[in-house]
Design a protein around this motif. Sequence first.
Motif, mmCIF file in Angstrom:
data_model
loop_
_atom_site.group_PDB
_atom_site.id
_atom_site.type_symbol
_atom_site.label_atom_id
_atom_site.label_comp_id
_atom_site.label_asym_id
_atom_site.label_seq_id
_atom_site.Cartn_x
_atom_site.Cartn_y
_atom_site.Cartn_z
ATOM 1 N N ILE A 125 24.401 34.757 -7.371
ATOM 2 C CA ILE A 125 24.529 35.953 -8.011
ATOM 3 C C ILE A 125 25.770 36.650 -7.512
ATOM 4 N N GLU A 126 26.186 36.427 -6.220
ATOM 5 C CA GLU A 126 27.538 37.002 -5.933
ATOM 6 C C GLU A 126 28.788 36.268 -6.428
ATOM 7 N N ALA A 127 28.374 34.908 -6.755
ATOM 8 C CA ALA A 127 29.509 33.849 -7.190
ATOM 9 C C ALA A 127 29.670 34.439 -8.802
ATOM 10 N N GLU A 128 28.820 34.974 -9.502
ATOM 11 C CA GLU A 128 29.203 35.570 -10.647
ATOM 12 C C GLU A 128 29.832 37.033 -10.778
ATOM 13 N N ASP A 129 30.215 37.436 -9.644
ATOM 14 C CA ASP A 129 30.865 38.766 -9.251
ATOM 15 C C ASP A 129 29.948 39.755 -9.372
ATOM 16 N N LEU A 130 28.598 39.550 -9.271
ATOM 17 C CA LEU A 130 27.675 40.686 -9.436
ATOM 18 C C LEU A 130 27.090 40.902 -7.824
ATOM 19 N N ASP A 131 27.173 42.276 -7.669
ATOM 20 C CA ASP A 131 26.098 42.853 -6.428
ATOM 21 C C ASP A 131 24.591 42.668 -6.228
ATOM 22 N N PRO A 132 24.179 41.948 -5.606
ATOM 23 C CA PRO A 132 22.815 41.904 -5.624
ATOM 24 C C PRO A 132 21.901 43.145 -5.451
ATOM 25 N N CYS A 133 22.725 44.187 -4.862
ATOM 26 C CA CYS A 133 21.861 45.400 -4.636
ATOM 27 C C CYS A 133 21.865 46.313 -6.343
ATOM 28 N N ASP A 134 22.593 45.579 -7.193
ATOM 29 C CA ASP A 134 22.756 46.290 -8.488
ATOM 30 C C ASP A 134 21.825 45.527 -9.162
ATOM 31 N N ILE A 135 21.389 44.410 -9.233
ATOM 32 C CA ILE A 135 20.848 43.576 -10.316
ATOM 33 C C ILE A 135 19.317 44.074 -10.584
ATOM 34 N N ALA A 136 18.846 43.837 -11.763
ATOM 35 C CA ALA A 136 17.332 44.117 -12.139
ATOM 36 C C ALA A 136 16.380 43.892 -11.098
ATOM 37 N N PRO A 137 15.596 45.037 -10.698
ATOM 38 C CA PRO A 137 14.419 44.723 -9.676
ATOM 39 C C PRO A 137 13.599 43.469 -10.429
ATOM 40 N N GLU A 138 13.223 43.699 -11.441
ATOM 41 C CA GLU A 138 12.373 42.462 -11.994
ATOM 42 C C GLU A 138 12.823 41.079 -11.829
ATOM 43 N N HIS A 139 14.073 40.954 -11.636
ATOM 44 C CA HIS A 139 14.666 39.491 -11.302
ATOM 45 C C HIS A 139 14.074 38.968 -9.952
ATOM 46 N N TRP A 140 13.935 39.826 -8.836
ATOM 47 C CA TRP A 140 13.702 39.584 -7.808
ATOM 48 C C TRP A 140 11.844 39.239 -7.798
ATOM 49 N N ARG A 141 11.266 40.034 -8.724
ATOM 50 C CA ARG A 141 9.793 39.478 -8.703
ATOM 51 C C ARG A 141 9.854 38.184 -9.344
ATOM 52 N N HIS A 142 10.568 38.008 -10.533
ATOM 53 C CA HIS A 142 10.467 36.797 -11.126
ATOM 54 C C HIS A 142 11.121 35.542 -10.056
ATOM 55 N N VAL A 143 11.790 35.753 -9.177
ATOM 56 C CA VAL A 143 12.218 34.750 -8.145
ATOM 57 C C VAL A 143 10.923 34.679 -7.262
ATOM 58 N N HIS A 144 10.381 35.591 -6.938
ATOM 59 C CA HIS A 144 9.219 35.539 -5.977
ATOM 60 C C HIS A 144 8.071 34.656 -6.471
ATOM 61 N N ASN A 145 8.023 34.967 -8.037
ATOM 62 C CA ASN A 145 6.926 34.290 -8.583
ATOM 63 C C ASN A 145 7.189 32.900 -8.958
ATOM 64 N N ARG A 146 8.344 32.418 -9.335
ATOM 65 C CA ARG A 146 8.624 31.260 -9.419
ATOM 66 C C ARG A 146 8.814 30.313 -8.240
ATOM 67 N N LEU A 147 9.233 30.876 -7.236
ATOM 68 C CA LEU A 147 9.304 30.126 -5.842
ATOM 69 C C LEU A 147 7.999 29.868 -5.209
ATOM 70 N N SER A 148 7.055 30.893 -5.408
ATOM 71 C CA SER A 148 5.763 30.730 -4.857
ATOM 72 C C SER A 148 4.901 29.844 -5.584
ATOM 73 N N ALA A 149 5.292 29.549 -6.850
ATOM 74 C CA ALA A 149 4.529 28.648 -7.500
ATOM 75 C C ALA A 149 5.441 26.956 -7.518
ATOM 76 N N GLY A 150 6.327 26.959 -6.753
ATOM 77 C CA GLY A 150 7.206 25.873 -6.345
ATOM 78 C C GLY A 150 7.949 25.464 -7.838
ATOM 79 N N GLU A 151 8.236 26.328 -8.400
ATOM 80 C CA GLU A 151 9.167 26.211 -9.624
ATOM 81 C C GLU A 151 10.555 26.791 -9.355
ATOM 82 N N PRO A 152 11.548 26.303 -10.192
ATOM 83 C CA PRO A 152 12.841 26.889 -10.035
ATOM 84 C C PRO A 152 12.970 27.959 -10.795
ATOM 85 N N ALA A 153 13.771 29.217 -10.241
ATOM 86 C CA ALA A 153 13.994 30.356 -10.856
ATOM 87 C C ALA A 153 14.913 30.345 -12.157
ATOM 88 N N ARG A 154 15.059 31.272 -12.941
ATOM 89 C CA ARG A 154 16.016 31.289 -13.939
ATOM 90 C C ARG A 154 17.240 32.121 -13.215
#
Length: 172
Positions: A125-154
């Motif tokens: 995310i930082e390599a995209e010149d984005l601040d992780p503090c400013d990204i969509a909160p639902e992206h972190w929920r997505h990452v949580h769900n995907r990693l918990s299921a053993g799948e890669p996150a978008r």
Amino acid sequence: MNHPLANGCVPTRTVSPLRKDCAEIELIWIEKRLEHWIRFGRIASERIVNRKTRIVGFRPDALVAFVRWSANDFGTVHSRIDILRAVRPGEAYTTAPFVRPGGELLLSIQGWPKVHKVLEIIDRIEAEDLDPCDIAPEHWRHVHNRLSAGEPARAYTAERHQAWLKRKALGQ
């Protein structure tokens, strides 16, 4: 009241008083045994307790990544990353160890291989010149769900971020 110099410890940086409306996180560092650190987040206030402990505060709605790691003589025994949103006074929250009062838990991952994946996602995310503090909160929920299921996150891209900013501007 405990004075920062009462135990002989000298603060190493400017100390801001903690605010009543801030979520507080206790950071600890005991070499090769226990580490609590902030991977990202905008610290609004800070209090140094001693050489190994400090308490940092985050304003309401701030996103923060809190990493905890502990080890014994045989290696790592626990690693965890929590990404939370600091709540406003009166809002419901989830309690988390070392976080007062708590926060809206967006991601909670345990085990070093998965924690490492989250840290890599933050780096991308930082390599995209984005601040992780400013990204969509639902992206972190997505990452949580995907990693918990053993799948890669978008991947979170600049295009996704622009869509988030437009939704946010509309109040959705």
